[in-house]
Scaffold this active site. Sequence first.
Site, PDB file in Angstrom:
ATOM      1  N   LEU A  87      49.395  22.307  35.669  1.00 20.82           N
ATOM      2  CA  LEU A  87      48.350  21.165  35.111  1.00 20.82           C
ATOM      3  C   LEU A  87      47.814  20.678  36.489  1.00 20.82           C
ATOM      4  O   LEU A  87      47.745  19.450  36.712  1.00 20.82           O
ATOM      5  CB  LEU A  87      49.163  20.087  34.813  1.00 20.82           C
ATOM      6  CG  LEU A  87      49.966  20.335  33.455  1.00 20.82           C
ATOM      7  CD1 LEU A  87      50.745  18.770  32.928  1.00 20.82           C
ATOM      8  CD2 LEU A  87      48.720  20.570  32.356  1.00 20.82           C
ATOM      9  N   CYS A  88      47.112  21.484  37.401  1.00 23.94           N
ATOM     10  CA  CYS A  88      46.289  21.125  38.199  1.00 23.94           C
ATOM     11  C   CYS A  88      44.852  21.860  38.282  1.00 23.94           C
ATOM     12  O   CYS A  88      44.607  22.373  39.302  1.00 23.94           O
ATOM     13  CB  CYS A  88      46.888  21.086  39.697  1.00 23.94           C
ATOM     14  SG  CYS A  88      47.586  22.728  40.163  1.00 23.94           S
ATOM     15  N   GLY A  89      44.529  22.009  37.018  1.00 22.99           N
ATOM     16  CA  GLY A  89      43.136  22.616  37.075  1.00 22.99           C
ATOM     17  C   GLY A  89      43.121  24.117  37.484  1.00 22.99           C
ATOM     18  O   GLY A  89      43.990  24.850  37.403  1.00 22.99           O
ATOM     19  N   SER A 246      43.465  18.267  43.027  1.00 22.94           N
ATOM     20  CA  SER A 246      42.994  18.876  41.971  1.00 22.94           C
ATOM     21  C   SER A 246      43.835  18.231  40.777  1.00 22.94           C
ATOM     22  O   SER A 246      43.189  18.373  39.712  1.00 22.94           O
ATOM     23  CB  SER A 246      43.495  20.410  42.315  1.00 22.94           C
ATOM     24  OG  SER A 246      42.903  21.288  41.169  1.00 22.94           O
TER      25      SER A 246
END
Lengths: 292, 136
Positions: A87-89, A246
């Site tokens: 879940l950080c791009g 991010s």
Amino acid sequence: MPSTRDIRRRIKSVKNTAQITKAMQMVAASKMRKAQQAALNGRPYATLMNEVLAEVSFNSGDFSHPLMEKREGGKRAVIVVSTDKGLCGGLNGNLMREAAKCDRDTTIYITAGRKASQFIARTKRQLAAEFTYKDAPLFSEARAISKFAQELFLKGEVSRVDILYTNFISTLNQKPEMRQLLPVGEIKGVTAGIQSQAKEEKLLKGSTEFVFEPGAEQVMGALLPHSLNFQVYQILLEAKASEHSSRMVAMKNATDNAKQLIKDLTLEYNKLRQANITKELLEITSAAMAMS
Amino acid sequence: MAATLKLEIVTPEAKTYSEDVDMVTLPGVEGEMGIYPQHVPLMTQIVPGEISVRKGGQDFFLAVGEGFVEITGDRVAVLTDMAIKAENIDELKAEEAKKRAEARLAEKISDEESALVSASLVNSLAQLKVKRRGRH
């Protein structure tokens, strides 16, 4: 045609999602501030260390250290510094694309962070060791990684060690970067573009021979491992700063998208409700007309 | 000819000091050494102790930890794991840290940990030394 109840249900679920992503965004934002600060504070030390090392190794004459020994062929180790959570791009995706570019047969991987170990296991590449690091990286964690890499190199199992990490440029911009750790030779700035061309020229011109106290061997023997440890530490800090930035941006986008979706759905819901009311009114009036 | 030295003291946490000074005294591994401008290029290690800085006729003191020093004719770059200006040292805190470290050392702990604890112990000792100078 969905019923009003369906849409209402949908809105509720999107709202829940938005709430979660909003919370994650807030958490990431506060962590990001800390991580960015830590990364930025470490930079002067890293720059100075690199300058010192560059000058010293350039001017130390014929002195050489086992960690500086250049060897041809052989295997290559890559330390991949990734995040633990998703879940950080596109952060990990970009990183793994870089990691996959290395030759499968001659590269062994050392991972820091769970995502990297999962990737290496999934693609069935050679994994030498797995390390973890905390949210606020500790120097001892960096030392463990760097020590392991140095031992691999000194034992002759690999002839080169690189480190792959996400360099923190700004909150909106992080770039995967590959840096050579061993053999210590060309020393580049740990941070983006700090070591400039001018500096290199200055190095070439100033041919001052350094005096070592107590001796070149002792000083370099202490300086080289320490600087490697510190480089790894700074890289962990940079990676953390990148991760939180991010994630914050990714979560902000998710929240914005969810809000937009809620807006669209609400509009659709109101239209449908209006249509239903109109329909009902029509039915009532037409029934009344038929009665009279 | 440079009449001053640019002194830079940097720790992993921050850049503690960056000024032009007249003279620096460092706690080298082989004893104290004073550095004036136009010093011969020198690379050395320092041990936890105090750095004294002379600037405009006045002396300033800093407590430093272990580290490295690079000296060129007009610059002194100090890389260390701790650097605190004398006026910023919290004597009580340092004293407490010292006691804590000593207590920890008295217990049975692994080699790695004891190395860590003794490193922090010498750092607090250096702080105390700098803070208490001139009072005896």
